[in-house]
Design a protein around this motif. Structure first.
Motif, short mmCIF file in Angstrom:
data_model
loop_
_atom_site.label_atom_id
_atom_site.label_comp_id
_atom_site.label_asym_id
_atom_site.label_seq_id
_atom_site.Cartn_x
_atom_site.Cartn_y
_atom_site.Cartn_z
N PHE A 7 25.42 52.29 11.83
CA PHE A 7 24.32 53.17 11.45
C PHE A 7 24.93 54.33 10.68
CE2 PHE A 7 25.86 55.04 15.38
CZ PHE A 7 25.73 56.41 15.19
N ASN A 8 24.13 54.95 9.84
CA ASN A 8 24.56 56.14 9.11
C ASN A 8 24.08 57.38 9.87
OD1 ASN A 8 25.83 54.76 7.03
ND2 ASN A 8 23.93 54.55 5.89
N CYS A 9 24.98 58.34 10.02
CA CYS A 9 24.65 59.57 10.73
C CYS A 9 23.50 60.28 10.03
CB CYS A 9 25.88 60.48 10.79
SG CYS A 9 25.56 62.09 11.52
N ALA A 10 22.53 60.74 10.81
CA ALA A 10 21.38 61.46 10.26
C ALA A 10 21.78 62.84 9.73
CB ALA A 10 20.30 61.61 11.33
N TYR A 11 22.92 63.35 10.15
CA TYR A 11 23.37 64.68 9.72
C TYR A 11 24.30 64.61 8.52
CZ TYR A 11 21.51 66.29 14.17
OH TYR A 11 20.67 66.58 15.23
N CYS A 12 25.41 63.87 8.65
CA CYS A 12 26.43 63.87 7.58
C CYS A 12 26.39 62.63 6.71
CB CYS A 12 27.83 64.07 8.17
SG CYS A 12 28.45 62.66 9.14
N GLY A 13 25.64 61.60 7.12
CA GLY A 13 25.50 60.39 6.32
C GLY A 13 26.65 59.41 6.43
N GLU A 14 27.66 59.73 7.22
CA GLU A 14 28.82 58.84 7.35
C GLU A 14 28.48 57.62 8.20
OE1 GLU A 14 31.91 59.02 5.97
OE2 GLU A 14 31.15 60.74 4.81
N PRO A 15 29.05 56.45 7.85
CA PRO A 15 28.82 55.25 8.67
C PRO A 15 29.51 55.35 10.02
CG PRO A 15 30.37 54.78 6.89
CD PRO A 15 29.90 56.18 6.69
N ASN A 16 28.86 54.83 11.04
CA ASN A 16 29.37 54.79 12.41
C ASN A 16 29.18 53.39 12.96
OD1 ASN A 16 29.62 57.80 13.82
ND2 ASN A 16 28.37 57.77 12.00
N THR A 17 30.04 53.00 13.87
CA THR A 17 29.89 51.72 14.57
C THR A 17 29.50 52.00 16.01
OG1 THR A 17 31.59 50.70 13.18
CG2 THR A 17 31.08 49.60 15.24
N THR A 18 28.54 51.23 16.51
CA THR A 18 28.10 51.39 17.89
C THR A 18 28.02 50.03 18.56
OG1 THR A 18 26.40 52.36 19.31
CG2 THR A 18 25.61 51.26 17.33
N PHE A 19 28.16 50.01 19.87
CA PHE A 19 27.99 48.79 20.64
C PHE A 19 26.53 48.62 21.00
CE2 PHE A 19 32.48 49.56 21.42
CZ PHE A 19 33.00 48.29 21.22
N ILE A 20 26.02 47.40 20.87
CA ILE A 20 24.65 47.07 21.23
C ILE A 20 24.69 46.09 22.39
CG2 ILE A 20 22.46 46.10 20.44
CD1 ILE A 20 23.25 48.62 18.92
N ASP A 21 24.05 46.44 23.49
CA ASP A 21 23.96 45.56 24.65
C ASP A 21 22.73 44.68 24.48
OD1 ASP A 21 23.86 44.28 27.06
OD2 ASP A 21 23.87 46.11 28.27
N LEU A 22 22.94 43.42 24.10
CA LEU A 22 21.82 42.53 23.84
C LEU A 22 21.01 42.22 25.10
CD1 LEU A 22 23.50 40.02 21.35
CD2 LEU A 22 22.06 41.99 20.83
N SER A 23 21.60 42.38 26.25
CA SER A 23 20.87 42.11 27.49
C SER A 23 19.95 43.27 27.89
CB SER A 23 21.85 41.82 28.64
OG SER A 23 22.60 42.97 28.96
N ALA A 24 20.00 44.38 27.16
CA ALA A 24 19.19 45.56 27.49
C ALA A 24 17.79 45.52 26.86
CB ALA A 24 19.90 46.83 27.07
N GLY A 25 17.47 44.45 26.16
CA GLY A 25 16.13 44.32 25.58
C GLY A 25 16.15 44.30 24.07
N MET A 26 15.03 43.89 23.50
CA MET A 26 14.93 43.73 22.05
C MET A 26 14.63 45.03 21.33
SD MET A 26 15.63 40.58 21.42
CE MET A 26 16.76 40.41 22.78
N GLN A 27 14.17 46.04 22.05
CA GLN A 27 13.97 47.38 21.50
C GLN A 27 14.64 48.38 22.42
OE1 GLN A 27 9.93 48.32 20.51
NE2 GLN A 27 9.65 46.45 19.35
N GLN A 28 15.48 49.21 21.84
CA GLN A 28 16.23 50.18 22.62
C GLN A 28 16.22 51.52 21.90
OE1 GLN A 28 20.20 48.66 23.40
NE2 GLN A 28 19.43 46.55 23.38
N ALA A 29 16.37 52.57 22.64
CA ALA A 29 16.50 53.92 22.07
C ALA A 29 17.49 54.70 22.92
CB ALA A 29 15.16 54.63 22.04
N TYR A 30 18.42 55.34 22.27
CA TYR A 30 19.39 56.16 22.99
C TYR A 30 20.03 57.14 22.02
CZ TYR A 30 22.59 52.53 21.23
OH TYR A 30 23.27 51.66 20.44
#
Length: 62
Positions: A7-30
């Motif tokens: 995802f790109n940071c909403a503040y500085c625009g730099e790309p970031n990598t994050t882990f996604i837990d697929l077992s946590a559901g098809m829609q997530q927010a954090y």
């Protein structure tokens, strides 16, 4: 099961990598801090059930 996604940071625009837990559901927010500027991003994650394609929207946390 976990995957990574970018995802790109909403503040500085730099790309970031994050882990996604697929077992946590098809829609997530954090909140995840930017790896570059350290500001908090509110992430909205959507996972396609058939293809497991991941979409992430990032917004300012405030």
């Amino acid at each position: 099961m976990q995957n990574t996604a970018e995802f790109n940071c909403a503040y500085c625009g730099e790309p970031n990598t994050t882990f996604i837990d697929l077992s946590a559901g098809m829609q997530q927010a954090y909140i995840e801090d930017c790896q570059v500027c350290c500001r908090p991003n509110h992430l909205y994650v959507r996972i396609d059930e058939e293809t497991l394609d991941i979409e992430i929207d990032s917004e300012y946390n405030g």
